[in-house]
Design an enzyme around this catalytic site. Sequence first.
Site, PDB file in Angstrom:
ATOM      1  CE  LYS A  54      -3.571   2.237   2.866  1.00 23.47           C
ATOM      2  NZ  LYS A  54      -4.414   2.096   4.068  1.00 23.47           N
TER       3      LYS A  54
ATOM      4  CB  SER B 101      -7.109   4.329   2.806  1.00 24.21           C
ATOM      5  OG  SER B 101      -6.470   3.700   3.901  1.00 24.21           O
TER       6      SER B 101
ATOM      7  CB  SER C 190      -8.163   1.943   5.858  1.00 19.10           C
ATOM      8  OG  SER C 190      -8.735   3.225   5.827  1.00 19.10           O
TER       9      SER C 190
END
Length: 488
Positions: free
Chosen positions: A80, A155, A179
């Site tokens: 990520k 996210s 997230s």
Amino acid sequence: MNEPAFQSALEQAAAIRTGQISAVELLEYYLERVQRFNPKLNAIVQTCPESARKRAEKADQAIARGELWGPLHGVPVTIKDTLEVVGMPCTSGSPVLKNHMPEKNAETVQSYIDAGAVVFGKTNIPLYGGDLQSFNKIYGQTNNPWNPECTPGGSSGGAAAALSAGLCCLEIGSDIGGSIRTPAHFCGLYGHKPSYGIVPQKGHIPPHPGIFTGEHGVCLDIMVVGPLARSIDDISLAMDLLIAPEPADRRGRQIRLPEPRRDSLKDLKIGLWMDDPVCPVDSSVGEVLQNAVDRLSAKKARIADKRPNVDFAGSHDCFLSLLAAVMGEGTPEKYFNKWLEDVKMLSPNDSSYLACHLRGATQLHRDWVLRDRLRQLLRQSWADFFREFDVLLCPVAPLPAIAHDQQYLYDRRITVNGNQREYMDLMGWAGLAGVVYLPATVIPAGRTRQGLPVGMQIVGPYLEDSTPIRAAKLISEVLGGFVPPDGY
């Protein structure tokens, strides 16, 4: 699921060890899939093929010498884009950081590398990880492989889309308001939000890079770093690799968590919290979750419709206030000064998410301390519940994957059971476990009548991460596991 793209990391590592495939071959296989499928998803936004090839070659050479780097030897992974990786930009979705090239890997990234992983890409996120969708001004919008008209969540949305489409085999995400868990739910994956404080945050953005360059740094409240995967066994392995104190604490602190409470589904004591009027769950999700509970009951699972003695509204208000304090800390001064003026204009009766954010982001330290005291009372209520029960099953979010919506955050609306609700209801169920620092594992529970994945959240006792992870494995043996979307 013999297709290499959808094998678990453990299966791929075993195949490399036994010579069924080389690390170079597996890397090239994934790079080809990224080239073929990523353009319509925009999940992987940076790659480093040359350095990855060199590492994969070294991994194969090591195998030939009889050397094993670790349980992820030669396995290709992506990371990520809130976590720093040497050799690729780490932007956290911000144009300000478009050219930020880290000099050191994030602690969690280094854990994967030390275990033998081959990092070859970064995955998309929203600006500073602050949304439940994944789009930003640098890389644009990420689409859900189950339906490109929908978001994969945020996210860690790029991570979830890449895993679901078979573009990588293991990821690291982060979670402050769902997230990790929401993208896992939206994309039909496994994800684990660890107990707060057991996985190092060092090397995560935010906070802004270049400030805390030594061993000391800031640990954001509520926020955790944890894994996403297509297999619950990969989640378990990843947690074994990731659990560690922050660097500054290691000279005097070790983390050794309890073993799982139960080893069989019939022994597992399961509580339920499947809906609440404060954050109602859409029937499309509720139907899938009820079917999952019915299937577990048919296998003689010990399930009771019992929940902690926690008021959803009070817990959610505490969560929003403490979350806003974190999110507001990094806000530029000119915006923060405007918030100080805006909050004065709020009606005392305004309970909108925008009002909660403004109050929380500008609260006095005294107010924060009082909120934290309330949190400790909430934590005790959960602890009391876990004296009787091992885990709690609950929704991840009120809806399955939603359509893309890039309006101003507080203007967005969702529709739940035909009624309009504020967009930020999407993180209501995630906040229950987040604000009180509890571990929570998301598993695939089924699909809606429209074919979208639905996840189930398994909340466990503080610092007993192995219990919800083991429960996830036992429950998945009944419900089934990851299923790839069509066309990949």
